[in-house]
Write a protein that holds these residues in place. Structure first.
Motif, short mmCIF file in Angstrom:
data_model
loop_
_atom_site.label_atom_id
_atom_site.label_comp_id
_atom_site.label_asym_id
_atom_site.label_seq_id
_atom_site.Cartn_x
_atom_site.Cartn_y
_atom_site.Cartn_z
N UNK A 139 0.85 -1.20 0.00
CA UNK A 139 0.00 0.00 0.00
C UNK A 139 0.88 1.24 0.00
N UNK A 140 1.39 1.56 -1.18
CA UNK A 140 2.30 2.70 -1.33
C UNK A 140 1.94 3.43 -2.62
N UNK A 141 1.91 4.74 -2.58
CA UNK A 141 1.70 5.52 -3.80
C UNK A 141 2.66 6.69 -3.80
N UNK A 142 2.99 7.15 -5.00
CA UNK A 142 4.00 8.22 -5.05
C UNK A 142 3.84 9.12 -6.26
N UNK A 143 4.46 10.28 -6.14
CA UNK A 143 4.53 11.23 -7.25
C UNK A 143 6.00 11.50 -7.53
N UNK A 144 6.38 11.41 -8.82
CA UNK A 144 7.76 11.72 -9.23
C UNK A 144 7.70 12.94 -10.13
N UNK A 145 8.59 13.84 -9.92
CA UNK A 145 8.66 14.99 -10.82
C UNK A 145 10.10 15.18 -11.30
N UNK A 146 10.23 15.29 -12.61
CA UNK A 146 11.53 15.58 -13.23
C UNK A 146 11.36 16.73 -14.19
N UNK A 147 12.44 17.21 -14.82
CA UNK A 147 12.30 18.35 -15.71
C UNK A 147 11.31 18.12 -16.86
N UNK A 148 11.19 16.87 -17.31
CA UNK A 148 10.28 16.64 -18.44
C UNK A 148 9.23 15.57 -18.17
N UNK A 149 9.13 15.12 -16.93
CA UNK A 149 8.15 14.08 -16.60
C UNK A 149 7.43 14.39 -15.30
N UNK A 150 6.12 14.19 -15.34
CA UNK A 150 5.33 14.24 -14.11
C UNK A 150 4.63 12.89 -14.02
N UNK A 151 5.01 12.11 -13.00
CA UNK A 151 4.56 10.71 -12.95
C UNK A 151 3.84 10.42 -11.64
N UNK A 152 2.70 9.74 -11.78
CA UNK A 152 1.99 9.27 -10.59
C UNK A 152 1.98 7.74 -10.63
N UNK A 153 2.43 7.12 -9.55
CA UNK A 153 2.42 5.65 -9.48
C UNK A 153 1.46 5.22 -8.39
N UNK A 154 0.55 4.31 -8.75
CA UNK A 154 -0.47 3.87 -7.81
C UNK A 154 -0.12 2.51 -7.22
N UNK A 155 -0.81 2.17 -6.17
CA UNK A 155 -0.49 0.95 -5.42
C UNK A 155 -0.64 -0.33 -6.24
N UNK A 156 -1.45 -0.30 -7.28
CA UNK A 156 -1.65 -1.48 -8.13
C UNK A 156 -0.54 -1.66 -9.14
N UNK A 157 0.32 -0.69 -9.26
CA UNK A 157 1.38 -0.72 -10.27
C UNK A 157 1.01 0.11 -11.49
N UNK A 158 -0.24 0.56 -11.54
CA UNK A 158 -0.65 1.46 -12.63
C UNK A 158 0.07 2.79 -12.47
N UNK A 159 0.25 3.47 -13.58
CA UNK A 159 0.92 4.76 -13.49
C UNK A 159 0.40 5.71 -14.55
N UNK A 160 0.74 6.95 -14.39
CA UNK A 160 0.30 7.98 -15.33
C UNK A 160 1.47 8.93 -15.55
N UNK A 161 1.84 9.14 -16.82
CA UNK A 161 2.95 10.06 -17.11
C UNK A 161 2.40 11.27 -17.84
N UNK A 162 2.80 12.44 -17.41
CA UNK A 162 2.39 13.68 -18.08
C UNK A 162 3.61 14.55 -18.28
N UNK A 163 3.46 15.46 -19.23
CA UNK A 163 4.50 16.48 -19.40
C UNK A 163 4.17 17.63 -18.45
N UNK A 164 5.08 18.04 -17.58
CA UNK A 164 4.76 19.09 -16.59
C UNK A 164 4.29 20.40 -17.24
#
Lengths: 229, 260
Positions: A139-164
C-alpha cells in the motif's frame, strides 16, 4: 469529523470493503482473481487517509504529504519523489526499491531518469499485487517529478505520465481513497495555497498547522521542488 | 518471497542479463597466443566543431598475413556516439553488439538516449566483470560522443576495463606512432581551434605514419582510412570516401616528396 466515519479500522468501513470490486465482476467467486481483487481493494482501503499532493507552480511545485505515518522524499539530480504508504514498513520497502536501483545503476547519474524509477517501481508493485504467495499488496503511492516528466504511481502498479508543461490542472493527489476527505483536503489546500505566490516559511508553517489540526494528521510534510529546465 | 521479486525486478532494471559474463570455462577459451592477433591504429581528438575519429582498414591474420583491407573499425552506436575498436576481431564484435543492444534497449525502456558517460561506465563494468570471471577481452575501445548539453567527450577503455577521459587518444599497435603526430598539435587540439580541414589533415598524417611504421596497421597507400565526425548539428556521421581519398593523396605526395 468523527472517528467512526473516517477511521479505516472502524467496523462500518470494514463491512463495505469488498462490496464493489469494479470491472463488473462478481466477487463471490473463488480463486486467484478474487484474491487479486481483494488485495487491490485492501491496498486502496489502507491508503484511505494517507496522501501526497503536488501543487504546480511556475518554477516547479510544492509537495505536501500527510497521514498516519511519516512520508518519504527521495531526491536526485534528475527527479524528486514523494511517497506515502499505509505503514512505515511499506514506505521503507518502497524506498529500498528506489535505492537499490540508484545504488547499482550501471550507467551514469545523468542517465537515471524518472522513467527508470517508474519502470522498476511499477513492475515491483504489480508483481507484489499479483503474487499469490503474499497476502497483501504494497500500500504505497508516489509522485515523481523531473524536468520533463510528471509521474503518478499507484499501489496497483498502474501509473500515469504527463509532461509538466502541458498539465491542465495545478493540484494533483495520490492516496486518500476516501472521496469526501479528498474533496475536503483539496478544498482546504486550494484556500491555503496560491500557486502563483511565493511560499514563505510562515506560509509553510501555517499550511502544516492547519492540515494537522483540521484533518487530525499526526504527520504532515512539505517540500518545494524547483527545476531549471 | 518479496525479496525474490525484488531481486528479479532489480536485476531486470539494471540490465543484469547484459552484465553477467558468458559462462565460458577458462580452459575452453583459447589463450591470447593461440588467437589471431589484429594490429590497428584508431584515434580520436577534438576539433573546432566537435570530435574526429580515424582508423586504418587493415585486418591482420596472425603476424604475417593480411585478412582484409576493407575493415570498418569505427561504428555509430547512437545518433551522438561513435565507438572504435583495436584488438581481436571477435572481442570487438562482441562488445559492439552488446553496446548497440544496450543503447536500443535503454531507449525503448526509458524513452531517453544513453549518454556517452553511461555507455562508458556500462562497457567498462562489463569488461571488468568479464576480466574477473574469465580471461580478459583483447580489445581496447575509444568511445566518443556529444552530451545533450552540447559538450564533447572522448574516453578510452583499457583491456582491464579501466576508463580514461582525454582531449585526444590513440590506441592499437600503431597508436604510439599516431600519437607522436597528434602530440605535436596538442595545443591546437586542447584549445579546439582546428578547422575540419586541418583536423582531417592531422588525422590522415597520423594514420599515414602509423601505417608506415607499424606492420599491423594498414598502410594508407594501400587502403583509404575511415574517418567519422561527431558534431552538434549533424551528430555522428562518416566522412565521404572521396574527401578522405583526396586528403590521403595529398598527404602521401607531401610525405613522399620529403624522401626525394
Amino acid at each position: 469529523m468523527s472517528k467512526k466515519t473516517v477511521g479505516i479500522r472502524s467496523k462500518s468501513n470494514k463491512a463495505k470493503r469488498f462490496k464493489s470490486p469494479g470491472m463488473g465482476l462478481d466477487i463471490a467467486g473463488t480463486g486467484a482473481l478474487e484474491e487479486f481483487l481483494k488485495k487491490k481493494l485492501d491496498a486502496k482501503m489502507r491508503l484511505k487517509d494517507n496522501f501526497v499532493v503536488f501543487i504546480r507552480t511556475k518554477t516547479g511545485g510544492i509537495f505536501i504529504c500527510g497521514g498516519d505515518v511519516e512520508s518519504e522524499f527521495v531526491a536526485h539530480q534528475n527527479f524528486l519523489i514523494a511517497l506515502t504508504g499505509y505503514s512505515s514498513g511499506e514506505v521503507h520497502e518502497a524506498k529500498s526499491v528506489i535505492h537499490a536501483i540508484t545504488e547499482d545503476w550501471p550507467f551514469s547519474e545523468d542517465d537515471l531518469h524518472p522513467t527508470v524509477v517508474l519502470s522498476s517501481m511499477s513492475a515491483y508493485l504489480k508483481a507484489v499485487m499479483e503474487d499469490q504467495g503474499t497476502s497483501q499488496g504494497l500500500a504505497v503511492e508516489m509522485i515523481l517529478i523531473g524536468p520533463s516528466d510528471f509521474i503518478r504511481i499507484y499501489t496497483t502498479g498502474d501509473y500515469q505520465i504527463d509532461n509538466p508543461d502541458e498539465l491542465d490542472e495545478d493540484y494533483f493527489i495520490v492516496g486518500c481513497y476516501d472521496d469526501k476527505r479528498k474533496k475536503k483536503l483539496l478544498d482546504e489546500l486550494f484556500n491555503l495555497i496560491d500557486p502563483t505566490k511565493e511560499m514563505t516559511d510562515e506560509k509553510m508553517t501555517e499550511v502544516i498547522t492547519s492540515l494537522k489540526n483540521k484533518f487530525k494528521l499526526p504527520y504532515v510534510g512539505l517540500r518545494i521542488a524547483e527545476f531549471s529546465s | 518471497m518479496r525479496y525474490k521479486l525484488f531481486k528479479e525486478i532489480a536485476d531486470s532494471a539494471l540490465f543484469g542479463s547484459f552484465m553477467k559474463a558468458d559462462p565460458i570455462p577458462r580452459q575452453g577459451r583459447p589463450t591470447r597466443e593461440d588467437r589471431m592477433n589484429t594490429g590497428t591504429t584508431i584515434l580520436a581528438f577534438q576539433y573546432k566543431d566537435g570530435i574526429l575519429l580515424g582508423a586504418d582498414r587493415k585486418t591482420s591474420f596472425g603476424y604475417i598475413r593480411t585478412k582484409s583491407l576493407g575493415a570498418i573499425k569505427i561504428h555509430r552506436v547512437s545518433p551522438l556516439t561513435c565507438v572504435a575498436f583495436a584488438g581481436v576481431v571477435s572481442d570487438a564484435q562482441c562488445l559492439l553488439d552488446l553496446l548497440i543492444r544496450v543503447n536500443k534497449s535503454f531507449y525503448s525502456r526509458y524513452g531517453q538516449m544513453l549518454t556517452v558517460g553511461g555507455q562508458v561506465n556500462f562497457l567498462s563494468k562489463h569488461i571488468r566483470c568479464y576480466c574477473a570471471e574469465n580471461e580478459q577481452f583483447t580489445a581496447e575501445v575509444i568511445i566518443a560522443g556529444c552530451t545533450l548539453a552540447g559538450e564533447f567527450e572522448i574516453y578510452e577503455i583499457g583491456l582491464d576495463g579501466a576508463k580514461y577521459k582525454f582531449d585526444y587518444v590513440t590506441l592499437g599497435s600503431g597508436g604510439d606512432d599516431a600519437e607522436s603526430v597528434l602530440h605535436e598539435s596538442r595545443k591546437l587540439i586542447r584549445d579546439k581551434t582546428l578547422t575540419f580541414e586541418q583536423a582531417l589533415n592531422l588525422a590522415t598524417r597520423a594514420l599515414y605514419k602509423s601505417g608506415v611504421k607499424d606492420n599491423c596497421s594498414g598502410d594508407l597507400r594501400m587502403a583509404c582510412p575511415s574517418i567519422a565526425t561527431i558534431t552538434v548539428d549533424n551528430g555522428a556521421q562518416f566522412i565521404d570516401n572521396e574527401v578522405i581519398r583526396k586528403e590521403r593523396d595529398a598527404v602521401v605526395r607531401e610525405e613522399e616528396s620529403k624522401d626525394v
